[in-house]
Design an enzyme around this catalytic site. Structure first.
Site, mmCIF file in Angstrom:
data_model
loop_
_atom_site.group_PDB
_atom_site.id
_atom_site.type_symbol
_atom_site.label_atom_id
_atom_site.label_comp_id
_atom_site.label_asym_id
_atom_site.label_seq_id
_atom_site.Cartn_x
_atom_site.Cartn_y
_atom_site.Cartn_z
ATOM 1 N N LYS B 79 41.242 40.549 36.432
ATOM 2 C CA LYS B 79 39.914 40.088 36.028
ATOM 3 C C LYS B 79 39.719 40.368 34.534
ATOM 4 O O LYS B 79 40.153 41.421 34.038
ATOM 5 C CB LYS B 79 38.878 40.846 36.862
ATOM 6 C CG LYS B 79 37.449 40.367 36.755
ATOM 7 C CD LYS B 79 36.579 41.149 37.751
ATOM 8 C CE LYS B 79 35.138 40.708 37.751
ATOM 9 N NZ LYS B 79 34.338 41.421 38.767
ATOM 10 N N SER B 154 31.675 38.339 41.644
ATOM 11 C CA SER B 154 32.045 37.858 40.337
ATOM 12 C C SER B 154 33.553 37.746 40.110
ATOM 13 O O SER B 154 33.961 37.094 39.146
ATOM 14 C CB SER B 154 31.468 38.784 39.264
ATOM 15 O OG SER B 154 32.035 40.065 39.362
ATOM 16 N N SER B 178 31.501 42.263 44.393
ATOM 17 C CA SER B 178 32.238 41.313 43.554
ATOM 18 C C SER B 178 33.727 41.195 43.834
ATOM 19 O O SER B 178 34.378 40.312 43.269
ATOM 20 C CB SER B 178 32.044 41.658 42.075
ATOM 21 O OG SER B 178 30.810 41.183 41.609
#
Lengths: 96, 489
Positions: B79, B154, B178
């Site tokens: 990420k 996310s 997330s």
């Protein structure tokens, strides 16, 4: 009870230069979210200490050992403006 | 089958038997990305050169008899809120566009020393604030099962990349769900560890008392392997847990017999899609048939967890994001004074969701409100933690859907922040409590969209959580893969 939010004051505290339209929009959105959050305030939490760390760790220190710092040039290469090994910014004081 | 579709365990066997090299694995995932990226946009950066060097080095080492362990030579996606030295780290924000960190996050350095190959950095909701990966300054990621739908968020870029085969595994961060929610929406496994088991050093902070790094993988075993590679105390993170990482492998295959499974009443009913509720009920029946003991449990404070979260997380975010001020890195918009420069930079550099949360947090921390909002929310958090601890005197794990719904269409919730926040209603309690929780795919709905089941355990209860997750996985037999247009078979 509708929540009063001085949104311009909040934006100033947060260092966000927002337009009047933006301020209006955020104020109404915050009111909705805070209204939902008001349920939290209705709960009786007498005698409960606030959680700071879920596992209850506190006062953690690592050994105070000298370690190599980040490379100054590499760090300053990311700065919007740098001079003589320092970050450079506009005047912080009026008349400076 | 392409090498891009192997699990990490299978790929590791092929590397060691000489059937494939790390360069082969990397080329397979890059080839897959070349088919899928134009439509899905999982990655913000693909580090062709760096990944190639790492793969070649992994191959040389293996040939010379140096084996760094189960991630040696494995191509992974990270990420884009993990600091990677020499590789752009943007948090999907204009305020950090082009930022190249001068150091590696602890997770990144542990992965590098474990021989992993970092393919690139994946898309996220800006600063990890969101549940759909639509709040990215660089455009949304789409769901590989249906590109008209969101991948969740996310960590949507990592989840979609693992699902579609543009990485064999990945990492995300979980503050309110997330990792688990996008895992559920993309049909992969996503695991949020006990708070403190993985170092946050070098993870760009969102809400420090909640943020935790964890893996996304094609199966439970791979998720465990990825977690083991990065877990453990780090003196550079003062919130890092100083004790040993739980031993999780010996009971992994022990099955559900004798496990007391708490079914959370509050995480069911209105708002839960019938297909989601049915898939969970069917799985519970199978577990019960194989000897798990099902117990209905009520955790009344779960009803308030979402509200509690939306006081705590924005408050901490407003403090953490104060560092983005146009001085040391990232965007600067000029002004006559330093304050004007900062305020213009921040208004220009942050997207609407980030601004909304900074304002919310600033308001709730401002003079006269701190105790009523942040203080009260953290007292409620203590109540939640106690409630969970009490329930765990009667049950070993808790189960619920990971998300009340399957993947929703792009744009469906962008105009209504509260509706978007509600998609994290099942995942937030484990973040507030700091407890481990995992999402395991259990099936597809009638539209062919994945459904995830969440298993939660007490703090440091990873062993029983993984054992139950493995039992769920075995019974679900979920082997479906997204049949994306253009995906070679």
């Amino acid at each position: 009870m509708p929540i009063e939010i001085d949104i311009a004051h909040v934006a100033r505290l947060a260092r966000l230069a927002l337009t009047p339209d933006e301020l209006d929009r955020y104020r109404s959105q915050l009111a909705v979210i805070l209204d939902h959050a008001a349920r939290v305030q209705a709960v009786d939490t007498t005698g409960l200490a606030p959680t700071a760390h879920p596992l209850g760790l506190s006062n953690v220190f690592r050994p105070d050992e000298v370690r190599p710092p980040l490379d100054v040039d590499e760090v300053l290469s990311q700065a919007p403006s740098a001079r003589d090994g320092y970050f450079e910014v506009p005047p912080a004081l009026e008349g400076a | 089958m392409s090498l891009a579709d192997l699990t990490i365990a299978e790929a590791g066997k092929q590397l060691r038997s000489g059937q494939a090299t790390s360069v082969d694995l990397l080329e397979a995932v890059i080839e897959r990305a070349s088919f899928t990226e134009a439509q899905l946009h999982c990655y913000l950066t693909i580090d062709h050169e760096g990944a190639r060097k790492a793969a070649e080095s992994a191959d040389r080492e293996l040939a010379a008899g140096t084996d760094r362990g189960p991630l040696h030579g494995i191509p992974l996606a990270l990420k884009d809120n993990f600091c990677t030295r020499g590789m752009t780290t943007t948090c999907s924000s204009q305020i950090l566009a082009g930022y190249v960190p001068p150091y590696d996050a602890t997770v990144v350095s542990r992965l590098r020393s474990g021989g992993a190959v970092i393919v690139g950095k994946t898309n996220l909701d800006e600063f990890a604030m969101g549940s759909s990966t639509e709040n990215s300054a660089f455009g949304p990621t789409r769901n590989p099962w249906d590109p008209e739908r969101v991948p969740g968020g996310s960590s949507g870029g990592s989840a979609a990349a693992v699902a579609v085969g543009s990485a064999l595994g990945g990492f995300g961060s979980d503050t309110g769900g997330s990792i688990r929610q996008p895992a559920s929406l993309c049909g992969v496994v996503g695991f949020k560890p006990t708070y403190g088991l993985v170092s946050r050093y070098g993870l760009v902070a969102f809400a420090s008392s909640l943020d935790q790094i964890g893996p996304l993988a094609r199966n439970v075993g791979d998720a465990l392997t990825l977690f083991e590679a990065v877990a453990g105390h780090d003196p550079l993170d003062s919130t890092s847990y100083p004790g040993p990482v739980p031993e999780m492998r010996s009971d992994l295959e022990a099955g559900p017999k004798g496990i007391r499974v708490g079914v959370v009443t509050e995480l069911s009913g209105e708002g839960y899609e019938p297909a989601v509720s049915t898939a969970m009920a069917e799985m519970l029946n199978r577990l019960a048939a194989d000897g798990a003991e099902l117990v209905e449990v009520s955790l009344p404070t779960f009803e308030l967890a979402l509200s509690c979260y939306y006081l705590i997380a924005p408050a901490e975010a407003s403090a953490n994001l104060a560092r983005f001020d146009g001085v040391r890195y990232g965007l600067r918009v000029d002004g006559e004074t330093v304050e004007e420069m900062m305020a213009r930079t921040r208004a220009e550099g942050f997207g609407p969701e980030v601004i909304r949360r900074i304002l919310l947090g600033t308001y709730s921390l401002s003079a006269g409100y701190y105790d009523a909002f942040y203080g009260q929310a953290n007292r409620l958090r203590t109540k939640l933690i106690r409630e969970i601890a009490e329930v765990h005197e009667r049950v070993d794990v808790l189960v619920s859907p990971t998300s009340p719904t399957v993947a929703f269409e792009l744009g469906a919730k962008t105009q209504d922040p509260l509706a978007m926040y509600l998609s994290d209603v099942c995942t937030i309690p484990a973040d507030l409590a700091g407890t481990p929780a995992i999402s395991v795919p259990v099936g597809l709905d009638h539209q062919g969209l994945p459904i995830g089941l969440q298993v939660m355990a007490p703090a440091l209860g990873e062993a029983v959580m993984f054992r139950m997750a493995r039992a769920v996985e075995e019974r679900a037999g979920f082997t479906a893969r997204p049949a994306m247009a253009g995906l070679p078979t």
